[in-house]
Design a protein around this motif. Structure first.
Motif, PDB file in Angstrom:
ATOM      1  N   VAL A 136       0.839  -1.191   0.000  1.00  0.00           N
ATOM      2  CA  VAL A 136       0.000   0.000   0.000  1.00  0.00           C
ATOM      3  C   VAL A 136       0.880   1.249   0.000  1.00  0.00           C
ATOM      4  CG1 VAL A 136      -1.815   1.274   1.216  1.00  0.00           C
ATOM      5  CG2 VAL A 136      -1.805  -1.238   1.273  1.00  0.00           C
ATOM      6  N   GLU A 137       0.633   2.124  -0.949  1.00  0.00           N
ATOM      7  CA  GLU A 137       1.399   3.364  -1.057  1.00  0.00           C
ATOM      8  C   GLU A 137       0.481   4.482  -1.566  1.00  0.00           C
ATOM      9  OE1 GLU A 137       3.726   6.419  -1.044  1.00  0.00           O
ATOM     10  OE2 GLU A 137       4.383   4.516  -0.160  1.00  0.00           O
ATOM     11  N   PHE A 138       0.523   5.632  -0.889  1.00  0.00           N
ATOM     12  CA  PHE A 138      -0.363   6.740  -1.223  1.00  0.00           C
ATOM     13  C   PHE A 138       0.163   7.578  -2.392  1.00  0.00           C
ATOM     14  CE2 PHE A 138      -1.978  11.141  -0.295  1.00  0.00           C
ATOM     15  CZ  PHE A 138      -3.291  10.877  -0.637  1.00  0.00           C
ATOM     16  N   SER A 139       1.486   7.702  -2.492  1.00  0.00           N
ATOM     17  CA  SER A 139       2.085   8.527  -3.531  1.00  0.00           C
ATOM     18  C   SER A 139       1.924   7.878  -4.911  1.00  0.00           C
ATOM     19  CB  SER A 139       3.580   8.742  -3.246  1.00  0.00           C
ATOM     20  OG  SER A 139       4.239   9.247  -4.377  1.00  0.00           O
ATOM     21  N   HIS A 140       1.363   8.628  -5.838  1.00  0.00           N
ATOM     22  CA  HIS A 140       1.170   8.073  -7.183  1.00  0.00           C
ATOM     23  C   HIS A 140       2.499   7.916  -7.910  1.00  0.00           C
ATOM     24  CE1 HIS A 140      -3.282   8.065  -7.590  1.00  0.00           C
ATOM     25  NE2 HIS A 140      -3.173   8.897  -6.560  1.00  0.00           N
ATOM     26  N   ARG A 141       3.454   8.767  -7.593  1.00  0.00           N
ATOM     27  CA  ARG A 141       4.768   8.641  -8.231  1.00  0.00           C
ATOM     28  C   ARG A 141       5.445   7.335  -7.807  1.00  0.00           C
ATOM     29  NH1 ARG A 141       9.648  13.172  -8.134  1.00  0.00           N
ATOM     30  NH2 ARG A 141      11.121  11.988  -9.418  1.00  0.00           N
ATOM     31  N   SER A 142       5.480   7.086  -6.500  1.00  0.00           N
ATOM     32  CA  SER A 142       6.039   5.815  -6.022  1.00  0.00           C
ATOM     33  C   SER A 142       5.173   4.646  -6.477  1.00  0.00           C
ATOM     34  CB  SER A 142       6.135   5.828  -4.494  1.00  0.00           C
ATOM     35  OG  SER A 142       7.053   6.806  -4.049  1.00  0.00           O
ATOM     36  N   GLY A 143       3.880   4.891  -6.553  1.00  0.00           N
ATOM     37  CA  GLY A 143       2.968   3.842  -6.998  1.00  0.00           C
ATOM     38  C   GLY A 143       3.271   3.354  -8.398  1.00  0.00           C
ATOM     39  N   ARG A 144       3.724   4.249  -9.267  1.00  0.00           N
ATOM     40  CA  ARG A 144       4.098   3.819 -10.624  1.00  0.00           C
ATOM     41  C   ARG A 144       5.278   2.861 -10.590  1.00  0.00           C
ATOM     42  NH1 ARG A 144       2.773   9.312 -11.853  1.00  0.00           N
ATOM     43  NH2 ARG A 144       4.957   9.967 -11.652  1.00  0.00           N
ATOM     44  N   ASP A 145       6.219   3.120  -9.677  1.00  0.00           N
ATOM     45  CA  ASP A 145       7.353   2.197  -9.520  1.00  0.00           C
ATOM     46  C   ASP A 145       6.878   0.835  -9.009  1.00  0.00           C
ATOM     47  OD1 ASP A 145       9.113   4.171 -10.334  1.00  0.00           O
ATOM     48  OD2 ASP A 145       9.503   4.866  -8.283  1.00  0.00           O
ATOM     49  N   LEU A 146       5.920   0.866  -8.095  1.00  0.00           N
ATOM     50  CA  LEU A 146       5.362  -0.395  -7.583  1.00  0.00           C
ATOM     51  C   LEU A 146       4.675  -1.188  -8.689  1.00  0.00           C
ATOM     52  CD1 LEU A 146       3.737   0.434  -4.108  1.00  0.00           C
ATOM     53  CD2 LEU A 146       5.676  -1.082  -4.547  1.00  0.00           C
ATOM     54  N   LEU A 147       3.925  -0.503  -9.516  1.00  0.00           N
ATOM     55  CA  LEU A 147       3.241  -1.175 -10.620  1.00  0.00           C
ATOM     56  C   LEU A 147       4.242  -1.825 -11.569  1.00  0.00           C
ATOM     57  CD1 LEU A 147       0.503   1.515 -11.352  1.00  0.00           C
ATOM     58  CD2 LEU A 147       0.094  -0.793 -10.492  1.00  0.00           C
ATOM     59  N   THR A 148       5.334  -1.116 -11.841  1.00  0.00           N
ATOM     60  CA  THR A 148       6.384  -1.682 -12.694  1.00  0.00           C
ATOM     61  C   THR A 148       7.015  -2.903 -12.033  1.00  0.00           C
ATOM     62  OG1 THR A 148       6.851   0.498 -13.627  1.00  0.00           O
ATOM     63  CG2 THR A 148       8.554  -1.180 -13.867  1.00  0.00           C
ATOM     64  N   LEU A 149       7.263  -2.793 -10.729  1.00  0.00           N
ATOM     65  CA  LEU A 149       7.855  -3.902  -9.979  1.00  0.00           C
ATOM     66  C   LEU A 149       6.960  -5.131 -10.026  1.00  0.00           C
ATOM     67  CD1 LEU A 149      10.068  -4.862  -7.962  1.00  0.00           C
ATOM     68  CD2 LEU A 149       8.670  -3.880  -6.135  1.00  0.00           C
ATOM     69  N   ALA A 150       5.644  -4.920  -9.874  1.00  0.00           N
ATOM     70  CA  ALA A 150       4.700  -6.039  -9.795  1.00  0.00           C
ATOM     71  C   ALA A 150       4.502  -6.746 -11.135  1.00  0.00           C
ATOM     72  CB  ALA A 150       3.358  -5.535  -9.269  1.00  0.00           C
ATOM     73  N   LYS A 151       4.882  -6.092 -12.231  1.00  0.00           N
ATOM     74  CA  LYS A 151       4.739  -6.743 -13.529  1.00  0.00           C
ATOM     75  C   LYS A 151       5.630  -7.970 -13.640  1.00  0.00           C
ATOM     76  CE  LYS A 151       3.335  -2.611 -16.112  1.00  0.00           C
ATOM     77  NZ  LYS A 151       3.734  -1.615 -17.147  1.00  0.00           N
ATOM     78  N   LYS A 152       6.797  -7.909 -12.969  1.00  0.00           N
ATOM     79  CA  LYS A 152       7.712  -9.048 -12.998  1.00  0.00           C
ATOM     80  C   LYS A 152       7.606  -9.892 -11.733  1.00  0.00           C
ATOM     81  CE  LYS A 152      11.061  -6.992 -16.167  1.00  0.00           C
ATOM     82  NZ  LYS A 152      12.470  -6.566 -16.381  1.00  0.00           N
ATOM     83  N   ARG A 153       7.392  -9.226 -10.607  1.00  0.00           N
ATOM     84  CA  ARG A 153       7.266  -9.962  -9.344  1.00  0.00           C
ATOM     85  C   ARG A 153       5.780 -10.120  -9.037  1.00  0.00           C
ATOM     86  NH1 ARG A 153      11.949 -10.238  -6.166  1.00  0.00           N
ATOM     87  NH2 ARG A 153      13.737  -9.451  -7.336  1.00  0.00           N
ATOM     88  N   THR A 154       5.235 -11.204  -9.518  1.00  0.00           N
ATOM     89  CA  THR A 154       3.782 -11.377  -9.490  1.00  0.00           C
ATOM     90  C   THR A 154       3.236 -11.688  -8.099  1.00  0.00           C
ATOM     91  OG1 THR A 154       4.066 -13.691 -10.169  1.00  0.00           O
ATOM     92  CG2 THR A 154       3.684 -12.061 -11.913  1.00  0.00           C
ATOM     93  N   ASN A 155       4.106 -11.888  -7.128  1.00  0.00           N
ATOM     94  CA  ASN A 155       3.619 -12.079  -5.759  1.00  0.00           C
ATOM     95  C   ASN A 155       3.487 -10.747  -5.011  1.00  0.00           C
ATOM     96  OD1 ASN A 155       6.369 -11.596  -5.438  1.00  0.00           O
ATOM     97  ND2 ASN A 155       6.636 -13.142  -3.831  1.00  0.00           N
ATOM     98  N   ILE A 156       3.647  -9.634  -5.727  1.00  0.00           N
ATOM     99  CA  ILE A 156       3.415  -8.295  -5.162  1.00  0.00           C
ATOM    100  C   ILE A 156       2.132  -7.731  -5.747  1.00  0.00           C
ATOM    101  CG2 ILE A 156       4.270  -5.928  -5.000  1.00  0.00           C
ATOM    102  CD1 ILE A 156       7.116  -7.039  -5.170  1.00  0.00           C
ATOM    103  N   VAL A 157       1.228  -7.279  -4.872  1.00  0.00           N
ATOM    104  CA  VAL A 157      -0.021  -6.644  -5.300  1.00  0.00           C
ATOM    105  C   VAL A 157       0.053  -5.172  -4.914  1.00  0.00           C
ATOM    106  CG1 VAL A 157      -2.531  -6.579  -5.060  1.00  0.00           C
ATOM    107  CG2 VAL A 157      -1.321  -8.786  -5.009  1.00  0.00           C
ATOM    108  N   PRO A 158       0.287  -4.268  -5.856  1.00  0.00           N
ATOM    109  CA  PRO A 158       0.367  -2.846  -5.530  1.00  0.00           C
ATOM    110  C   PRO A 158      -1.022  -2.256  -5.305  1.00  0.00           C
ATOM    111  CG  PRO A 158       0.709  -3.174  -7.878  1.00  0.00           C
ATOM    112  CD  PRO A 158       0.554  -4.540  -7.283  1.00  0.00           C
ATOM    113  N   ILE A 159      -1.155  -1.454  -4.251  1.00  0.00           N
ATOM    114  CA  ILE A 159      -2.417  -0.793  -3.928  1.00  0.00           C
ATOM    115  C   ILE A 159      -2.106   0.686  -3.724  1.00  0.00           C
ATOM    116  CG2 ILE A 159      -4.347  -0.649  -2.298  1.00  0.00           C
ATOM    117  CD1 ILE A 159      -3.778  -3.617  -1.593  1.00  0.00           C
ATOM    118  N   ILE A 160      -2.537   1.521  -4.663  1.00  0.00           N
ATOM    119  CA  ILE A 160      -2.241   2.950  -4.593  1.00  0.00           C
ATOM    120  C   ILE A 160      -3.414   3.626  -3.876  1.00  0.00           C
ATOM    121  CG2 ILE A 160      -1.431   4.945  -5.883  1.00  0.00           C
ATOM    122  CD1 ILE A 160       0.198   2.270  -6.194  1.00  0.00           C
ATOM    123  N   GLU A 161      -3.252   3.740  -2.575  1.00  0.00           N
ATOM    124  CA  GLU A 161      -4.351   4.233  -1.744  1.00  0.00           C
ATOM    125  C   GLU A 161      -3.794   4.739  -0.423  1.00  0.00           C
ATOM    126  OE1 GLU A 161      -7.209   5.835  -1.187  1.00  0.00           O
ATOM    127  OE2 GLU A 161      -7.977   4.454  -2.710  1.00  0.00           O
TER     128      GLU A 161
END
Length: 265
Positions: A136-161
């Motif tokens: 869970v991350e509130f910052s949309h800028r950091s959230g974009r990095d999380l989304l990129t990370l989760a594309k390869k590491r499928t055991n990560i679920v990014p939640i931008i909230e």
């Protein structure tokens, strides 16, 4: 309070580990040893370094160095990612000698304040393919990095909230085994409490980082740590251990323990 207070002055690796011998790409010899924390390793070479086994070999997350270990009985090398304690409070706690980080293969983890995913990625390595990290991350800028990370590491679920409003992301989560909080906000204790009420199973574990200056920049850090822990204790959090994070982080502490264990027993 039933916790141990430690200062981060020593690095006790213990000596009950199996050694993996090999070479770093380029030829220099190295030994990778199992740490007493499951899923965590020590790379021993010219300088010792903490590391996790890379879930996605060949890919770095934040520019960290990778070590390939070539073993005689394997065709493909094993790859490990160096875990920088100056970039990760959990790594700093491990180097400080924390007794247990309560993370195991297959666990479900809710990570509050995931930022760009540095520590999240190492926790994802530890819990493995059968585990999951809700980040869970509130910052949309950091959230974009999380989304990129989760594309390869499928055991990560990014939640931008906003972690203050767990009802907004309750549909994405099941009950979790561990809550890790690194939100660095004045109301951080309340944030942990309301998320635990929603998602942390009875008898589950918590890891909470406390940044004293985010709560009161004028008060003594140890006093702030004690007050924050008292807030948690009133809501059925039972701290087992507290450790400061110097020299890696100034005026920070990390608190670990279990949730609602009186009901679990």
């Amino acid at each position: 309070m039933e916790n141990k207070i430690k200062s981060n002055k020593s690095f006790d690796f213990q000596n009950k580990r199996k050694n993996l011998k090999g070479k770093i790409q380029g030829g220099s010899k190295i030994i990778v040893e199992k740490h007493h924390h499951p899923g965590v390793f020590i790379a021993r070479g010219k300088e010792d370094a903490l590391c996790t086994k890379n879930l996605i070999p060949g890919v770095s997350v934040y520019g960290e160095k990778r070590i390939s270990i070539f073993k005689e009985d394997q065709k493909e090398p094993e790859e490990y990612r160096i875990w920088n304690p100056f970039r990760s409070k959990l790594a700093a706690a491990i180097l400080g000698g924390v007794d247990d980080i309560y993370l195991r293969s297959g666990m479900k983890v809710l990570y509050l304040g995931a930022a760009s995913g540095t520590t999240v990625s190492h926790i994802a390595d530890i819990v493995g393919e059968d585990g999951i990290v809700y980040a869970v991350e509130f910052s949309h800028r950091s959230g974009r990095d999380l989304l990129t990370l989760a594309k390869k590491r499928t055991n990560i679920v990014p939640i931008i909230e906003d972690a203050r409003h767990p009802q907004k992301y309750r549909m994405f989560l099941s009950m979790v085994d561990v809550i890790f909080s690194d939100v660095a906000q004045p109301d951080q204790a309340r944030i942990v409490i309301i998320n635990a009420q929603h998602f942390l199973r009875t008898g589950g574990y918590f890891i909470v980082t406390i940044k004293a200056s985010c709560i009161d920049s004028t008060a003594e850090p140890n006093l702030i740590f004690a007050k924050e822990i008292q807030k948690l204790q009133k809501e059925f959090f039972r701290p087992f251990e507290q450790i400061t994070l110097e020299p890696y982080e100034r005026d920070h502490a990390i608190v670990l323990g279990r949730y609602r264990i009186q009901k679990f027993a």
